[in-house]
Design an enzyme around this catalytic site. Structure first.
Site, PDB file in Angstrom:
ATOM      1  N   ARG A  67      77.439  33.348  62.204  1.00 30.52           N
ATOM      2  CA  ARG A  67      77.930  34.413  61.317  1.00 30.52           C
ATOM      3  C   ARG A  67      79.095  35.178  61.924  1.00 30.52           C
ATOM      4  NH1 ARG A  67      72.450  33.886  60.402  1.00 30.52           N
ATOM      5  NH2 ARG A  67      71.937  35.251  62.124  1.00 30.52           N
ATOM      6  N   GLU A 104      62.964  34.442  73.761  1.00 35.76           N
ATOM      7  CA  GLU A 104      61.573  34.862  73.927  1.00 35.76           C
ATOM      8  C   GLU A 104      60.780  33.751  74.652  1.00 35.76           C
ATOM      9  OE1 GLU A 104      60.050  35.979  70.188  1.00 35.76           O
ATOM     10  OE2 GLU A 104      58.200  36.816  71.021  1.00 35.76           O
TER      11      GLU A 104
HETATM   12  P1  AMP Z   1      70.082  38.489  70.577  1.00 35.48           P
HETATM   13  O1  AMP Z   1      70.625  37.427  71.509  1.00 35.48           O
HETATM   14  O2  AMP Z   1      68.617  38.723  70.763  1.00 35.48           O
HETATM   15  O3  AMP Z   1      70.894  39.768  70.632  1.00 35.48           O
HETATM   16  O4  AMP Z   1      70.200  37.891  69.099  1.00 35.48           O
HETATM   17  C1  AMP Z   1      71.402  37.939  68.419  1.00 35.48           C
HETATM   18  C2  AMP Z   1      71.611  36.742  67.555  1.00 35.48           C
HETATM   19  O5  AMP Z   1      70.458  36.412  66.790  1.00 35.48           O
HETATM   20  C3  AMP Z   1      72.740  37.004  66.570  1.00 35.48           C
HETATM   21  O6  AMP Z   1      73.577  35.864  66.499  1.00 35.48           O
HETATM   22  C4  AMP Z   1      72.035  37.291  65.253  1.00 35.48           C
HETATM   23  O7  AMP Z   1      72.724  36.704  64.182  1.00 35.48           O
HETATM   24  C5  AMP Z   1      70.641  36.700  65.412  1.00 35.48           C
HETATM   25  N1  AMP Z   1      69.571  37.647  65.036  1.00 35.48           N
HETATM   26  C6  AMP Z   1      68.646  38.180  65.879  1.00 35.48           C
HETATM   27  N2  AMP Z   1      67.792  38.983  65.220  1.00 35.48           N
HETATM   28  C7  AMP Z   1      68.182  38.989  63.926  1.00 35.48           C
HETATM   29  C8  AMP Z   1      67.718  39.668  62.739  1.00 35.48           C
HETATM   30  N3  AMP Z   1      66.664  40.499  62.742  1.00 35.48           N
HETATM   31  N4  AMP Z   1      68.380  39.447  61.583  1.00 35.48           N
HETATM   32  C9  AMP Z   1      69.451  38.626  61.555  1.00 35.48           C
HETATM   33  N5  AMP Z   1      69.930  37.958  62.627  1.00 35.48           N
HETATM   34  C10 AMP Z   1      69.309  38.124  63.811  1.00 35.48           C
END
Ligand code: AMP
Length: 181
Positions: A67, A104
């Site tokens: 995205r 995770e």
């Molecule tokens: P993180 O590495 O945990 O910060 O996760 C970020 C990535 O996961 C991004 O590319 C987001 O598009 C996706 N992502 C994580 N949680 C969500 C959520 N609740 N809704 C939409 N996309 C998420």
């Protein structure tokens, strides 16, 4: 250092949809497809980002798979800059540099082309993605940008899940358009 006006913020909040229990139970997925299909909301967002970043003297926008590609490409075009994709492992065709990050359960990996920013020495790069949760993906992406010889000036997200405190370990300035509880 422009932040979003309360009116524009409400337009964006109204255009993003919550999908409970996707992709697994307990996660509330923030669905931006409804923002993308709403011309007023998309223009509100992109005009805000254009206004904020036009004075940053950037050379490239780098977007995170997938995205981040959408918002990053539109912003790059609006600012007259090049766009660089940071992709999940195995998708880029030329020589890549990779960075692992923890999920995770287990690990994931992002990659960038080794020569992605080669046209400009010490290129000034803005990183963009739709959402920051734990910050793992963004930390890996900023590190990749620096590994291939460019400077990540700021990391920008449309949404930040504040309760996960994902931005606190990112070693570049972070700007999130919307802060969500
Ligand atoms: P993180 O590495 O945990 O910060 O996760 C970020 C990535 O996961 C991004 O590319 C987001 O598009 C996706 N992502 C994580 N949680 C969500 C959520 N609740 N809704 C939409 N996309 C998420």
């Amino acid at each position: 250092m422009k932040t979003i006006s309360p009116n524009d913020k409400q337009i964006l909040l109204d255009s993003i949809r919550d999908i409970p229990d996707f992709p697994k139970p307990g996660i509330i997925f923030k669905d931006i497809t409804t923002l993308l299909s709403n011309p007023k909301a998309l223009d509100t967002l992109m005009t805000h980002l254009q206004n904020r970043y036009q004075t940053y003297n950037l050379d490239y926008i780098a977007g995170i798979d997938a995205r981040g590609f959408i918002f990053g490409s539109i912003l790059a075009d609006r600012l007259g800059l090049g766009f660089v994709p940071i992709r999940k492992k195995g998708k880029l065709p030329y020589t890549t540099v990779a960075e692992k990050y923890s999920l995770e359960y287990g690990f994931d990996e992002v990659e960038v082309h080794i020569d992605a920013f080669a046209n400009k020495e010490n290129a000034r790069v803005l990183l963009i993605d739709d959402l920051i949760a734990t910050g793992g993906t963004a930390t890996a992406a900023t590190s990749l940008i620096n590994k291939v010889g460019a400077n990540c000036i700021e990391a920008c997200f449309i949404m930040e899940l504040d309760f996960l405190e994902g931005s606190k370990d990112i070693d570049v300035p972070v700007y999130s358009v919307l802060h969500l509880e």
